[in-house]
Design a protein around this motif. Structure first.
Motif, short mmCIF file in Angstrom:
data_model
loop_
_atom_site.label_atom_id
_atom_site.label_comp_id
_atom_site.label_asym_id
_atom_site.label_seq_id
_atom_site.Cartn_x
_atom_site.Cartn_y
_atom_site.Cartn_z
N ALA A 134 1.05 -13.90 -3.23
CA ALA A 134 1.12 -14.97 -2.24
C ALA A 134 1.53 -14.43 -0.87
O ALA A 134 1.03 -14.89 0.17
N ILE A 135 2.43 -13.44 -0.88
CA ILE A 135 2.89 -12.87 0.39
C ILE A 135 1.98 -11.75 0.88
O ILE A 135 1.67 -11.64 2.06
N GLY A 136 1.53 -10.91 -0.05
CA GLY A 136 0.86 -9.68 0.34
C GLY A 136 -0.64 -9.75 0.50
O GLY A 136 -1.25 -8.79 1.00
N ILE A 137 -1.27 -10.87 0.11
CA ILE A 137 -2.72 -10.95 0.19
C ILE A 137 -3.21 -10.78 1.63
O ILE A 137 -4.31 -10.27 1.87
N ALA A 138 -2.37 -11.19 2.57
CA ALA A 138 -2.77 -11.06 3.99
C ALA A 138 -2.66 -9.61 4.48
O ALA A 138 -3.15 -9.30 5.57
N TRP A 139 -2.03 -8.75 3.71
CA TRP A 139 -1.81 -7.37 4.13
C TRP A 139 -2.79 -6.39 3.48
O TRP A 139 -2.61 -5.18 3.61
N ILE A 140 -3.79 -6.91 2.77
CA ILE A 140 -4.75 -6.02 2.13
C ILE A 140 -5.48 -5.19 3.18
O ILE A 140 -5.88 -5.69 4.24
N GLU A 141 -5.62 -3.91 2.90
CA GLU A 141 -6.29 -3.01 3.83
C GLU A 141 -7.03 -1.94 3.04
O GLU A 141 -6.74 -1.72 1.85
N PRO A 142 -7.99 -1.28 3.65
CA PRO A 142 -8.74 -0.24 2.94
C PRO A 142 -7.82 0.90 2.51
O PRO A 142 -6.89 1.27 3.23
N ILE A 143 -8.09 1.43 1.34
CA ILE A 143 -7.31 2.55 0.81
C ILE A 143 -8.10 3.83 0.99
O ILE A 143 -9.27 3.92 0.59
N HIS A 144 -7.49 4.82 1.61
CA HIS A 144 -8.14 6.12 1.77
C HIS A 144 -8.34 6.76 0.40
O HIS A 144 -7.48 6.67 -0.48
N LEU A 145 -9.46 7.41 0.23
CA LEU A 145 -9.82 7.98 -1.06
C LEU A 145 -8.75 8.95 -1.56
O LEU A 145 -8.42 8.98 -2.75
N TYR A 146 -8.18 9.74 -0.65
CA TYR A 146 -7.19 10.72 -1.07
C TYR A 146 -5.85 10.10 -1.48
O TYR A 146 -5.00 10.77 -2.04
N MET B 35 4.31 -4.27 1.87
CA MET B 35 3.97 -5.43 1.06
C MET B 35 2.71 -5.18 0.25
O MET B 35 2.60 -5.59 -0.90
N PHE B 36 1.75 -4.48 0.85
CA PHE B 36 0.52 -4.14 0.15
C PHE B 36 0.80 -3.21 -1.02
O PHE B 36 0.28 -3.41 -2.13
N VAL B 37 1.63 -2.20 -0.79
CA VAL B 37 1.97 -1.26 -1.85
C VAL B 37 2.71 -1.97 -2.99
O VAL B 37 2.41 -1.75 -4.17
N VAL B 38 3.66 -2.82 -2.64
CA VAL B 38 4.42 -3.54 -3.65
C VAL B 38 3.51 -4.48 -4.45
O VAL B 38 3.64 -4.61 -5.67
#
Length: 318
Positions: free
Chosen positions: A223-235, A64-67
């Motif tokens: 609306a759906i994915g805001i709860a799935w936000i997570e840190p993105i690895h630099l690579y 969901m985060f990627v989408v």
């Protein structure tokens, strides 16, 4: 994976009935046909690479985060396109069927989430082998939703295509899982999305549909994915940027292809995506192409090409 298209896409027929072309315009269209075919093949390749990136990133982060990130970029892309055209955002958003346009966007974002989830759980090749039945679902539903007359030959092709899906899924093998239904559900959603695209294209220009697809998708995914936000690895940042850029590029190339030729004439070449997906899955992602998947996918694609051919024949007779 097939992505939002600015006009009726590879799975749907253009609304060109009753349009009479002059000999000069017909000659010009024929001259552009080879370039349009090459563009469609390039679009299929870009889609395949995009799906490979989605599978890789969907395994590392929430799908969901990627989408959601993809659709943020998509929204920015359609807004920039709208601002470059006469009338700007107001003209791009002026729809006679806003409810259907929003429904299209919601369906497409849901389908995208399902397909990325299927990439992670089933692999790229197996997912696309099932998703290839989407044109058959369009045929099966077009009679009820659009009032189109479907002859017995196309109904037989639909039945044969679904036999191909059963060969891919092997429901009697003892290893059939509910996950196998995910790409089929995504294909059904994309089929309905394609039919709704036909319906809105009767009253809204393609630019309006394209704008609403991006905006409705971005709002819904947020609306759906805001709860799935997570840190993105630099690579992974370059891969995410590449995924978003390829999404914009594929839409741009698709627009150009449809400007050069009718969608119905380009449909068979959209199936080359399955070939590219197979190469990417086997060579880069370590997947295997099982014999039943190869046979079943061939049957599904063959049935899809037959329904396309019959639809083209019927339109010429009409």
């Amino acid at each position: 994976m097939p992505n939002p298209a600015p006009a009726p896409g590879p799975l749907s027929s253009p609304a060109t009935a009753g349009v009479v072309s002059s000999p000069a315009s017909s000659d010009a269209a024929r001259d552009k046909q080879p370039r349009a075919i090459l563009l469609m093949c390039l679009v299929a390749f870009v889609f395949a690479v995009q799906d490979g990136l989605s599978r890789h990133l969907g395994a590392a982060y929430s799908p969901m985060f990627v989408v959601m990130l993809r659709y943020w970029f998509m929204a920015a892309f359609v807004i920039i396109l709208a601002l470059r055209k006469p009338g700007g955002l107001r003209a791009a958003a002026r729809s006679k069927r806003p409810v259907l346009q929003i429904l299209r966007g919601v369906l497409l974002i849901t389908e995208t989430l399902l397909i990325v989830t299927a990439f992670v759980r089933l692999g790229l090749i197996n997912t696309h082998a099932v998703f290839a039945c989407s044109p058959l679902i369009v045929v099966a539903l077009s009679g009820r939703l659009l009032g189109e007359k479907i002859g017995w030959r196309r109904w037989v092709a639909v039945g044969v295509g679904f036999i191909g899906i059963l060969i891919v899924l092997k429901p009697t093998s003892g290893v059939f899982a509910a996950d196998s239904l995910i790409p089929f559900l995504a294909a059904a959603m994309f089929g309905i999305y394609s039919l709704l695209t036909r319906m809105v294209s009767l009253e809204d220009p393609s630019g309006v549909s394209f704008f609403w697809t991006g905006i409705a998708g971005a709002v819904t995914s947020t609306a759906i994915g805001i709860a799935w936000i997570e840190p993105i690895h630099l690579y992974d940042v370059p891969l995410l940027l590449a995924l978003c850029a390829l999404g914009a590029l594929s839409h741009f190339l698709l627009i150009k292809a449809y400007e050069m030729a009718e969608a119905s004439s380009l449909q068979p070449f959209a199936y080359t995506q399955l070939v590219w997906v197979s190469f990417i899955g086997v060579l880069l992602l370590g997947e295997t192409l099982a014999p039943n998947v190869a046979v079943g996918a061939t049957i599904v694609v063959g049935a899809g090409l037959f329904t396309w051919w019959r639809t083209l024949q019927k339109s010429r007779q009409g």
